[in-house]
Design a protein around this motif. Structure first.
Motif, PDB file in Angstrom:
ATOM      1  N   SER A 261      -4.692   5.271  10.168  1.00 20.84           N
ATOM      2  CA  SER A 261      -4.950   6.709  10.261  1.00 20.84           C
ATOM      3  C   SER A 261      -6.410   7.061   9.975  1.00 20.84           C
ATOM      4  N   GLY A 262      -7.194   6.088   9.499  1.00 16.00           N
ATOM      5  CA  GLY A 262      -8.588   6.348   9.167  1.00 16.00           C
ATOM      6  C   GLY A 262      -8.802   6.652   7.695  1.00 16.00           C
ATOM      7  N   ASN A 263      -7.711   6.816   6.957  1.00 20.19           N
ATOM      8  CA  ASN A 263      -7.789   7.047   5.513  1.00 20.19           C
ATOM      9  C   ASN A 263      -7.771   5.710   4.780  1.00 20.19           C
ATOM     10  N   ARG A 264      -8.131   5.733   3.512  1.00 16.55           N
ATOM     11  CA  ARG A 264      -8.081   4.527   2.693  1.00 16.55           C
ATOM     12  C   ARG A 264      -6.827   4.551   1.832  1.00 16.55           C
ATOM     13  N   GLY A 265      -6.144   3.404   1.765  1.00 14.50           N
ATOM     14  CA  GLY A 265      -4.974   3.274   0.901  1.00 14.50           C
ATOM     15  C   GLY A 265      -5.427   3.108  -0.543  1.00 14.50           C
ATOM     16  N   GLU A 266      -4.712   3.737  -1.469  1.00 13.51           N
ATOM     17  CA  GLU A 266      -5.073   3.644  -2.879  1.00 13.51           C
ATOM     18  C   GLU A 266      -4.600   2.322  -3.464  1.00 13.51           C
ATOM     19  N   LEU A 267      -5.415   1.769  -4.368  1.00 14.55           N
ATOM     20  CA  LEU A 267      -5.029   0.560  -5.082  1.00 14.55           C
ATOM     21  C   LEU A 267      -4.123   0.937  -6.250  1.00 14.55           C
ATOM     22  N   THR A 268      -3.190   0.049  -6.587  1.00 16.11           N
ATOM     23  CA  THR A 268      -2.267   0.318  -7.695  1.00 16.11           C
ATOM     24  C   THR A 268      -2.780  -0.258  -9.009  1.00 16.11           C
ATOM     25  N   VAL A 269      -3.953  -0.895  -8.979  1.00 17.55           N
ATOM     26  CA  VAL A 269      -4.564  -1.441 -10.194  1.00 17.55           C
ATOM     27  C   VAL A 269      -5.918  -0.765 -10.394  1.00 17.55           C
ATOM     28  N   ALA A 270      -6.410  -0.813 -11.641  1.00 16.94           N
ATOM     29  CA  ALA A 270      -7.686  -0.168 -11.964  1.00 16.94           C
ATOM     30  C   ALA A 270      -8.484  -1.066 -12.902  1.00 16.94           C
TER      31      ALA A 270
ATOM     32  N   ASP B  60      -9.521  -3.817  -0.108  1.00 16.97           N
ATOM     33  CA  ASP B  60      -8.481  -3.896  -1.140  1.00 16.97           C
ATOM     34  C   ASP B  60      -8.696  -5.088  -2.074  1.00 16.97           C
ATOM     35  N   ARG B  61      -9.945  -5.493  -2.241  1.00 13.12           N
ATOM     36  CA  ARG B  61     -10.233  -6.630  -3.124  1.00 13.12           C
ATOM     37  C   ARG B  61     -10.567  -6.141  -4.529  1.00 13.12           C
ATOM     38  N   VAL B  62     -10.295  -7.020  -5.505  1.00  8.64           N
ATOM     39  CA  VAL B  62     -10.619  -6.737  -6.900  1.00  8.64           C
ATOM     40  C   VAL B  62     -11.324  -7.950  -7.492  1.00  8.64           C
ATOM     41  N   VAL B  63     -12.164  -7.714  -8.500  1.00  5.05           N
ATOM     42  CA  VAL B  63     -12.825  -8.796  -9.223  1.00  5.05           C
ATOM     43  C   VAL B  63     -12.134  -8.920 -10.572  1.00  5.05           C
TER      44      VAL B  63
END
Length: 98
Positions: free
Chosen positions: A54-63, A11-14
């Motif tokens: 659950s093994g799924n990836r959570g979506e990020l709210t930023v793009a 969940d990191r962003v640059v």
């Protein structure tokens, strides 16, 4: 916005910080030492999201391309291709500028 050769994990962003203000609202020119570090920047890369139980990836709210405000002491400062960048967790981002 140039493409960078860096892909953050989880969940990191640059973020590429915006330049510090060189002049006050009253017109006083600030020397480099007196300028505050910017707390606003543009996202240039995002990770795939945090792995959930659950093994799924959570979506990020930023793009990529979003302008964000982040905490003064959050994240890690790095240099990529001669440019100052910051790697933050999504939770270190305080707001998205609309």
């Amino acid at each position: 916005m140039a493409k960078i050769s860096l892909r953050p994990l989880d969940d990191r962003v640059v973020v590429q910080p915006q330049e510090a203000e060189e002049m006050t609202a009253g017109g006083i020119v600030l020397p480099d030492a007196a300028r505050e570090k910017p707390l606003r920047g543009t996202i240039v890369a995002v990770g795939p999201g945090k792995m959930l139980d659950s093994g799924n990836r959570g979506e990020l709210t930023v793009a990529v391309g979003d302008t964000v405000i982040y905490g003064r002491y959050g994240g890690s400062d790095i240099e990529v291709d001669g440019k100052e960048m910051k790697i933050l967790r999504e939770s270190d981002i305080l707001a998205k500028v609309l």
